[in-house]
Design a protein around this motif. Structure first.
Motif, PDB file in Angstrom:
ATOM      1  N   GLN A 150       1.230   9.853   3.821  1.00  7.92           N
ATOM      2  CA  GLN A 150       0.535   8.602   4.143  1.00  7.92           C
ATOM      3  C   GLN A 150       1.405   7.410   3.758  1.00  7.92           C
ATOM      4  OE1 GLN A 150      -3.322   8.138   2.295  1.00  7.92           O
ATOM      5  NE2 GLN A 150      -3.879   6.419   3.618  1.00  7.92           N
ATOM      6  N   ALA A 151       2.092   7.503   2.622  1.00 14.81           N
ATOM      7  CA  ALA A 151       2.996   6.424   2.219  1.00 14.81           C
ATOM      8  C   ALA A 151       4.073   6.221   3.277  1.00 14.81           C
ATOM      9  CB  ALA A 151       3.635   6.755   0.865  1.00 14.81           C
ATOM     10  N   ARG A 152       4.653   7.327   3.745  1.00 16.93           N
ATOM     11  CA  ARG A 152       5.693   7.233   4.776  1.00 16.93           C
ATOM     12  C   ARG A 152       5.139   6.564   6.034  1.00 16.93           C
ATOM     13  NH1 ARG A 152      10.418   9.562   5.492  1.00 16.93           N
ATOM     14  NH2 ARG A 152      10.061  11.195   3.942  1.00 16.93           N
ATOM     15  N   ALA A 153       3.950   6.959   6.457  1.00 16.59           N
ATOM     16  CA  ALA A 153       3.355   6.372   7.660  1.00 16.59           C
ATOM     17  C   ALA A 153       3.162   4.864   7.494  1.00 16.59           C
ATOM     18  CB  ALA A 153       2.025   7.062   7.973  1.00 16.59           C
ATOM     19  N   TYR A 154       2.665   4.444   6.338  1.00 14.14           N
ATOM     20  CA  TYR A 154       2.461   3.017   6.084  1.00 14.14           C
ATOM     21  C   TYR A 154       3.791   2.272   6.080  1.00 14.14           C
ATOM     22  CZ  TYR A 154      -2.513   3.054   4.747  1.00 14.14           C
ATOM     23  OH  TYR A 154      -3.877   3.124   4.742  1.00 14.14           O
ATOM     24  N   LEU A 155       4.786   2.845   5.395  1.00 13.98           N
ATOM     25  CA  LEU A 155       6.085   2.187   5.284  1.00 13.98           C
ATOM     26  C   LEU A 155       6.794   2.114   6.632  1.00 13.98           C
ATOM     27  CD1 LEU A 155       7.078   3.788   1.888  1.00 13.98           C
ATOM     28  CD2 LEU A 155       6.557   1.362   2.271  1.00 13.98           C
ATOM     29  N   LEU A 156       6.672   3.171   7.440  1.00 12.17           N
ATOM     30  CA  LEU A 156       7.275   3.131   8.783  1.00 12.17           C
ATOM     31  C   LEU A 156       6.589   2.093   9.658  1.00 12.17           C
ATOM     32  CD1 LEU A 156       7.929   6.921   9.438  1.00 12.17           C
ATOM     33  CD2 LEU A 156       9.650   5.100   9.214  1.00 12.17           C
ATOM     34  N   GLU A 157       5.269   1.986   9.520  1.00 14.55           N
ATOM     35  CA  GLU A 157       4.549   0.956  10.280  1.00 14.55           C
ATOM     36  C   GLU A 157       5.040  -0.435   9.866  1.00 14.55           C
ATOM     37  OE1 GLU A 157       0.020  -0.707  11.079  1.00 14.55           O
ATOM     38  OE2 GLU A 157       0.285   1.124   9.896  1.00 14.55           O
ATOM     39  N   ALA A 162       0.842  -1.198   0.000  1.00 21.05           N
ATOM     40  CA  ALA A 162       0.000   0.000   0.000  1.00 21.05           C
ATOM     41  C   ALA A 162       0.882   1.256   0.000  1.00 21.05           C
ATOM     42  CB  ALA A 162      -0.949  -0.010   1.192  1.00 21.05           C
ATOM     43  N   GLY A 163       2.036   1.181   0.654  1.00 20.82           N
ATOM     44  CA  GLY A 163       2.979   2.302   0.628  1.00 20.82           C
ATOM     45  C   GLY A 163       3.445   2.602  -0.780  1.00 20.82           C
ATOM     46  N   TRP A 164       3.747   1.554  -1.577  1.00 22.16           N
ATOM     47  CA  TRP A 164       4.134   1.753  -2.980  1.00 22.16           C
ATOM     48  C   TRP A 164       3.016   2.450  -3.736  1.00 22.16           C
ATOM     49  CZ3 TRP A 164       5.004  -4.105  -4.149  1.00 22.16           C
ATOM     50  CH2 TRP A 164       6.110  -4.597  -3.454  1.00 22.16           C
ATOM     51  N   HIS A 165       1.799   1.964  -3.498  1.00 24.42           N
ATOM     52  CA  HIS A 165       0.654   2.518  -4.232  1.00 24.42           C
ATOM     53  C   HIS A 165       0.405   3.965  -3.840  1.00 24.42           C
ATOM     54  CE1 HIS A 165      -0.492  -1.986  -4.156  1.00 24.42           C
ATOM     55  NE2 HIS A 165       0.319  -1.733  -5.157  1.00 24.42           N
ATOM     56  N   LEU A 166       0.585   4.267  -2.570  1.00 24.79           N
ATOM     57  CA  LEU A 166       0.415   5.657  -2.114  1.00 24.79           C
ATOM     58  C   LEU A 166       1.499   6.568  -2.702  1.00 24.79           C
ATOM     59  CD1 LEU A 166      -0.615   4.831   1.525  1.00 24.79           C
ATOM     60  CD2 LEU A 166      -2.034   6.060  -0.143  1.00 24.79           C
ATOM     61  N   LEU A 198       0.363   7.527  -5.984  1.00 27.21           N
ATOM     62  CA  LEU A 198      -0.735   8.498  -5.885  1.00 27.21           C
ATOM     63  C   LEU A 198      -0.261   9.865  -5.384  1.00 27.21           C
ATOM     64  CD1 LEU A 198      -3.457   6.140  -4.375  1.00 27.21           C
ATOM     65  CD2 LEU A 198      -3.580   7.309  -6.604  1.00 27.21           C
ATOM     66  N   GLU A 199       1.057   9.965  -5.115  1.00 23.65           N
ATOM     67  CA  GLU A 199       1.682  11.191  -4.613  1.00 23.65           C
ATOM     68  C   GLU A 199       1.152  11.595  -3.235  1.00 23.65           C
ATOM     69  OE1 GLU A 199       1.694  14.281  -7.603  1.00 23.65           O
ATOM     70  OE2 GLU A 199       2.409  12.892  -9.140  1.00 23.65           O
ATOM     71  N   ARG A 200       0.773  10.612  -2.450  1.00 23.89           N
ATOM     72  CA  ARG A 200       0.341  10.830  -1.069  1.00 23.89           C
ATOM     73  C   ARG A 200       1.498  10.402  -0.165  1.00 23.89           C
ATOM     74  NH1 ARG A 200      -5.368   8.024  -1.905  1.00 23.89           N
ATOM     75  NH2 ARG A 200      -5.113   7.446   0.267  1.00 23.89           N
ATOM     76  N   TYR A 201       2.542  11.238  -0.175  1.00 27.22           N
ATOM     77  CA  TYR A 201       3.819  10.882   0.426  1.00 27.22           C
ATOM     78  C   TYR A 201       3.755  10.731   1.938  1.00 27.22           C
ATOM     79  CZ  TYR A 201       5.083  12.417  -4.235  1.00 27.22           C
ATOM     80  OH  TYR A 201       5.135  12.584  -5.584  1.00 27.22           O
TER      81      TYR A 201
END
Length: 168
Positions: A119-126, A107-111, A114-117
């Motif tokens: 949120q992507a960072r939050a997912y990837l850190l989790e 989901a981080g890749w997909h975010l 989508l240029e939702r950096y």
């Protein structure tokens, strides 16, 4: 001795893998993991999205309800078809079913796409907290740094990524 080629051997090995999965599924048509693996290979290497979708649909029917690995493969297929919002939603559902599934990484890749950096960072850190050994996460977190204008932070992150990612 490593001898680079034009990718012929890699393509041939992927074809052998698909043929082995075809044989496995012919012998055990209800083997969900084989269906999901073949779906993945069809999706990312053969660009056979119809076949990949058929495999996922059969796997979903066989499991008879929500299951993280099925949802994760559905998310990957949705992303390949350009349905990134659907891919994120399916990834969220897969994560809810099994936080160890790796769904936050995808989901981080997909975010990122989508240029939702943030949120992507939050997912990837989790995901990094759950799976600290997975060094590819450092690459994707480094991409977040690049997109957010922090190239020095990105370079630090890239040093901890897999060698293939570091070369990129």
């Amino acid at each position: 001795v490593f001898t680079p080629d034009d990718g012929t051997e890699l393509k041939a090995s992927r074809q052998r893998s698909l043929a082995a999965l075809d044989r496995t599924i012919a012998l055990s048509p209800d083997y969900v993991v084989a269906l999901l693996t073949r779906s993945e290979l069809r999706n990312i290497y053969a660009f056979d999205w119809t076949g990949a979708a058929e495999d996922v649909a059969l796997a979903e029917k066989l499991v008879g309800g929500p299951r993280a690995d099925v949802w994760l493969q559905k998310a990957r297929l949705a992303a390949a078809l350009g349905e990134l919002e659907t891919a994120v939603r399916l990834g969220d559902e897969a994560h809810a079913l099994d936080p160890l599934s790796g769904a936050r990484r995808n989901a981080g890749w997909h975010l990122l796409a989508l240029e939702r950096y943030a949120q992507a960072r939050a997912y990837l850190l989790e995901e990094h907290r759950i799976r600290p050994w997975e060094s590819s996460l450092n690459f994707y977190l480094g991409l977040c740094d690049v997109y957010e204008g922090q190239p020095r932070d990105a370079l630090k992150r890239f040093q901890y990524a897999d060698s293939d990612y570091r070369l990129t």
